[in-house]
Design a protein around this motif. Structure first.
Motif, PDB file in Angstrom:
ATOM      1  N   ARG A 153       0.851  -1.208   0.000  1.00  0.00           N
ATOM      2  CA  ARG A 153       0.000   0.000   0.000  1.00  0.00           C
ATOM      3  C   ARG A 153       0.878   1.246   0.000  1.00  0.00           C
ATOM      4  O   ARG A 153       0.640   2.195  -0.734  1.00  0.00           O
ATOM      5  CB  ARG A 153      -0.840   0.027   1.274  1.00  0.00           C
ATOM      6  N   GLY A 156       2.341   2.289  -3.144  1.00  0.00           N
ATOM      7  CA  GLY A 156       1.386   2.660  -4.175  1.00  0.00           C
ATOM      8  C   GLY A 156       1.099   1.591  -5.212  1.00  0.00           C
ATOM      9  O   GLY A 156       0.756   1.898  -6.347  1.00  0.00           O
ATOM     10  N   THR A 159      -4.550  -1.326  -5.809  1.00  0.00           N
ATOM     11  CA  THR A 159      -5.278  -2.184  -4.881  1.00  0.00           C
ATOM     12  C   THR A 159      -5.615  -3.544  -5.467  1.00  0.00           C
ATOM     13  O   THR A 159      -5.490  -4.568  -4.810  1.00  0.00           O
ATOM     14  CB  THR A 159      -6.575  -1.472  -4.462  1.00  0.00           C
TER      15      THR A 159
ATOM     16  N   LYS B 388      -3.470   9.978   2.546  1.00  0.00           N
ATOM     17  CA  LYS B 388      -3.524   8.544   2.293  1.00  0.00           C
ATOM     18  C   LYS B 388      -2.457   8.103   1.311  1.00  0.00           C
ATOM     19  O   LYS B 388      -2.214   8.799   0.315  1.00  0.00           O
ATOM     20  CB  LYS B 388      -4.889   8.167   1.704  1.00  0.00           C
ATOM     21  N   GLU B 390      -2.702   5.900  -0.860  1.00  0.00           N
ATOM     22  CA  GLU B 390      -3.297   5.663  -2.174  1.00  0.00           C
ATOM     23  C   GLU B 390      -3.367   6.941  -3.000  1.00  0.00           C
ATOM     24  O   GLU B 390      -3.417   6.873  -4.221  1.00  0.00           O
ATOM     25  CB  GLU B 390      -4.713   5.072  -2.032  1.00  0.00           C
ATOM     26  N   THR B 391      -3.419   8.107  -2.335  1.00  0.00           N
ATOM     27  CA  THR B 391      -3.564   9.339  -3.098  1.00  0.00           C
ATOM     28  C   THR B 391      -2.229  10.071  -3.264  1.00  0.00           C
ATOM     29  O   THR B 391      -2.183  11.147  -3.840  1.00  0.00           O
ATOM     30  CB  THR B 391      -4.585  10.280  -2.424  1.00  0.00           C
ATOM     31  N   HIS B 397       5.836   7.816  -3.143  1.00  0.00           N
ATOM     32  CA  HIS B 397       5.864   6.385  -2.828  1.00  0.00           C
ATOM     33  C   HIS B 397       7.281   5.845  -2.852  1.00  0.00           C
ATOM     34  O   HIS B 397       7.668   5.033  -2.029  1.00  0.00           O
ATOM     35  CB  HIS B 397       5.043   5.599  -3.861  1.00  0.00           C
TER      36      HIS B 397
END
Lengths: 257, 572
Positions: A153, A156, A159, B388, B390-391, B397
């Motif tokens: 996670r 990145g 999902t 987050k 994910e964003t 990252h």
């Protein structure tokens, strides 16, 4: 054993002496060199009908189980991974579906839409999905918290890929056991529906249907009922044992956590 | 008067005949504590359990005697031994909380001699306290309940297996003090098992150093830890960080021998700096000299380095890489991090220190977007990061990497080591199979691992190797900031030392680091600046030297005072 039954279901038609709907003699004939298991109420060859009868059942059961597992695994993993609202929503959906007895659920749609193999596969598959979703969610809950999933996670990784390649491979053991159980349930559900007359339609040969057609003659021709019953039982129990063995074998190679 | 405990030539083997404990002998006088030290796999826990006449599944006690107050408990029948367990021999496990029945109130669990025993372990004796369930007590209180249960039957021998490993430093010191006092007051013989040399030096009167199931050195605690004669004891001590100074840590090269397939020589020879042909050919006998004994041909041959050579701090502060502003992080309604601000410069290591529950791990997880319930900003290279993971974008990252505390959970058990690292390469630098493989190989070697490991699964690796794999996986991403959450707390000291040295080497290459830990000795050996957290708030923030030489707040002073250091013997 299970292999033999599946092989029988697949290559059986090639071995059958007659077509399953062909009238070959007088009704309820006793076994003789021409018709090894005798004939049924319409004078069709029981052996030929038996050899043909597994084909539909086996492929429909496998297709339905695959469908049920796919839906269930998708719901279960999504539920465990996203938690919160999506989890609540999906699990309530699953609960509602679980509250319906699966036979009643299937009968409802079959009577509404008329029986067709595709519909049966979808119905049986959908009715299997909730319990698969439950099992998947339970197994995945522990895995999604593990640091390698968190790492994926944090860097990145999409999902969908996290779920498919990080989570799914680590919950295969319980899922394989579930696969066996679901296969068994699919077979009995499909055979049951045929028996009730809502599955495979006559004049097609089908083990569940054969049990129904021949039960009137149970006293004079018990093998016409017993053969399909034994085949169904072996298939479902064998399927279950096979899946359990697989999961044990995988568990052994897995080593420690 | 009690005769004490005497163990003679204890030998334990696996059912296939592999000897896992070989010829261990010692004696404990009443009121004294024997410390058993060694790395994982040294057989220290096996020896401790054998004192209860218990060998564990797949093993059996092959030889030797354990005399407790004149009675050999190994010569007794199983039924007689069971009757003596808990009465004359007591055992305190690593996690006493787990050994309590969660469904019984603690008063019910220790009905006899309640008040007396509870007072002796310094717990309250009122009805309210006795009616509590294990889940309502703190870790330290549970460990004291464990001690109380152990001493309630007035045992003669008390066996403690790493009872303080899971505790905070302050609680740990209280429990250690309690063990010493109880041993003296009740004339107990105690055996204290630990991998932590600081703990052993604080609690033990005598120390036995075990390696591969053999006694390497045995003697008075001050002697063995202060002026060790065996090269292995030396190596262990060099690996231990201290809060007294920033010294280079030396790991012990190599790995412990496989007991099934070792030669006839000394078990330590492969890793010994002074081993020679004779050591490799014939195993030295345990030589008893006065109160101490040693298994080495060349005792005292390794020169004692008692003075600490301070390491230079990182270069002058350069450009800022990361800035945290007014961070408030929550779990539900609870604020676990309160208004924390700090910066990290390029090539700098900032340590985040605090007890458990201080919010340090939550803060670290906010940095990489795994905990998104926070207010305030985290800026990286001038840009505020989304909350987050994910964003966040690919650059964030990649450039912020995280090393997890538990190396057993941070690698996917279904992927080989090479595949796990390759996943990171493919994600950030898509390329041909060969490019990915090359990148993985470079990182594996940079992390000090053999490329042979790339085709292995995590379950085949040791804890230290797994942590190196996790570091290699972070390195292939070419990070600028490494967030480490207690990366060495699950590892042996010698492994910890080599990991710390590896991380220090990475910093020399310009990597910035946020190092989360509760271990002040580790902080002193690696960090440039320290932020002390207490219940989510910053108590003190200063350079490492300033904090250790002149802590400005009471809390920092208190934390420092709890650190246990092995002190070298003075001119011996």
């Amino acid at each position: 054993m299970i292999g033999a039954i599946i092989a029988l279901a697949i290559v059986g038609p090639a071995l059958a002496p007659y077509s399953p709907s062909e009238l070959v003699g007088v009704p309820y004939d006793i076994p003789n060199p021409d018709t090894l298991l005798g004939t049924d109420s319409l004078g069709r060859d029981v052996l030929s009908r038996f050899l043909y009868g597994g084909r539909n059942l086996v492929w429909m059961a496998i297709a339905a189980t695959t469908l049920g597992l796919s839906i269930g695994i998708a719901i279960g993993m999504a539920s465990a991974y996203f938690k919160g609202m999506p989890d609540e929503f999906l699990m309530r959906l699953v609960d509602i579906q679980l509250a319906f007895p699966s036979v009643v659920f299937a009968l409802l749609f079959v009577t509404m839409l008329g029986p067709s193999p595709l519909l049966l596969v979808i119905l049986v598959g959908v009715s299997q999905a909730p319990s698969v979703a439950r099992i998947t969610r339970g197994a995945a809950l522990g895995v999604v918290e593990r640091d390698y999933v968190q790492w994926a996670r944090a860097v990145g990784i999409p999902t969908r890929r996290i779920l498919m390649s990080e989570v799914l491979p680590n919950i295969t053991s319980p899922l394989l056991v579930e696969l066996g159980l679901r296969l068994m349930w699919s077979i009995s559900l499909l055979a049951g529906l045929s028996f009730l007359g809502y599955g495979i339609q006559p004049p097609n040969a089908d083990w569940g249907l054969m049990v129904n057609e021949s039960r009137n003659a149970l006293t004079i021709q018990p093998w016409a009922v017993l053969a399909p019953i034994l085949a169904i039982a072996t298939l479902s129990i064998g399927g279950n044992m096979f899946a359990e063995g697989m999961s044990r074998a995988i568990g052994r190679t897995e080593g420690t956590k | 008067m009690m005769k004490g405990v005497k163990v003679a030539s204890l030998g334990i083997s696996l059912l296939d005949g592999t000897r896992i404990v070989h010829d261990v002998s010692f004696a404990i006088e009443p009121g004294k504590v024997l410390g058993l030290v060694g790395e994982s796999g040294s057989g220290k826990s096996t020896v401790a359990k054998a004192l209860l006449g218990y060998a564990g599944p797949g093993a059996r006690i092959g030889s030797g005697s354990v005399f407790i107050d004149g009675e050999d408990i190994l010569a007794l029948s199983e039924a007689e031994r069971r009757e003596r367990r808990g009465r004359i021999i007591s055992y305190v496990p690593q996690d006493a909380g787990m050994s309590l029945n969660p469904g019984l109130a603690i008063g019910t669990q220790l009905i006899e001699r309640l008040a007396e025993v509870l007072t002796s372990v310094r717990l309250p004796t009122d009805r309210n306290f006795l009616a509590r369930y294990p889940s309502e007590l703190s870790g330290g209180q549970l460990q004291r309940i464990g001690l109380a249960i152990a001493v309630v039957g007035r045992p003669k021998l008390l066996v403690l297996d790493e009872p303080t490993t899971a505790l905070d430093v302050a609680t740990r010191n209280e429990v250690l003090k309690l063990v010493s006092d109880l041993s003296k007051d009740m004339h107990l013989c105690s055996v204290y098992v630990s991998h932590d040399l600081g703990v052993i030096s604080a609690v033990a009167d005598q120390v036995m150093v075990l390696y591969a199931g053999r006694v390497m050195e045995y003697g008075e605690g001050a002697q063995v830890l202060g002026a060790p004669a065996h090269p292995y004891s030396h190596a262990l001590l060099r690996a231990v960080p201290t809060t007294l100074g920033r010294k280079p840590l030396e790991g012990i090269a190599g790995t412990a021998p496989d007991l099934r397939s070792r030669g006839t020589g000394c078990v330590f020879v492969a890793r010994c700096p002074i081993g020679d042909d004779r050591c490799a050919a014939v195993e030295p006998a345990l030589v008893v000299k006065g109160a101490s004994s040693i298994r080495c041909y060349k005792p005292n041959a390794v020169e004692a380095k008692t003075n600490i050579v301070p390491l230079p701090l990182a270069k002058a502060r350069g450009e800022q890489i990361c800035a945290v502003r007014n961070l408030v992080a929550r779990y539900g309604p609870l604020d676990v991090v309160r208004d924390v601000s700090f910066e990290i410069d390029k090539g700098e290591c900032v340590a985040l220190v605090g007890e458990s529950g201080s919010g340090k791990s939550t803060l670290a997880r906010c940095m990489i977007g795994l905990h998104s319930n926070y207010d305030g900003t985290i800026a990286f290279c001038g840009d505020t990061l989304p909350r987050k993971a994910e964003t966040r974008n690919g650059d964030a990252h990649r450039r912020i990497q995280y090393i997890f505390q538990d190396p057993y959970a941070s690698l996917n058990p279904r992927r080989t080591v090479g595949d796990s690292i390759g996943l990171a390469v493919r994600h950030f630098f898509p390329g041909s199979r060969q490019d990915v493989l090359d990148a993985v190989r470079v990182a594996v070697e940079r992390a000090g691992l053999s490329p042979d490991l790339m085709s292995r699964y995590p379950s085949e690796l040791s804890g230290g190797e797994r942590q190196r794999v996790a570091i290699a996986r972070a390195l292939v991403c070419k990070p600028d900031l490494l967030v480490c959450d207690e990366p060495t707390s699950a590892l042996d000291v010698s492994v910890q030392a080599s990991i710390i040295e590896l991380l220090r080497g990475l910093m020399a290459d310009g990597l910035a680091m946020l190092f989360v830990t509760h271990d002040l000795a580790v902080v002193r050996s690696i960090s440039d600046r320290v932020i002390v957290l207490q219940q989510g708030a910053v108590v003190e923030s200063a350079s490492t030297e300033a904090i250790f030489s002149a802590p400005a707040t009471g809390y920092s002073r208190e934390l420092l005072s709890h650190a246990l250091n092995v002190r070298p013997a003075i001119a011996s």
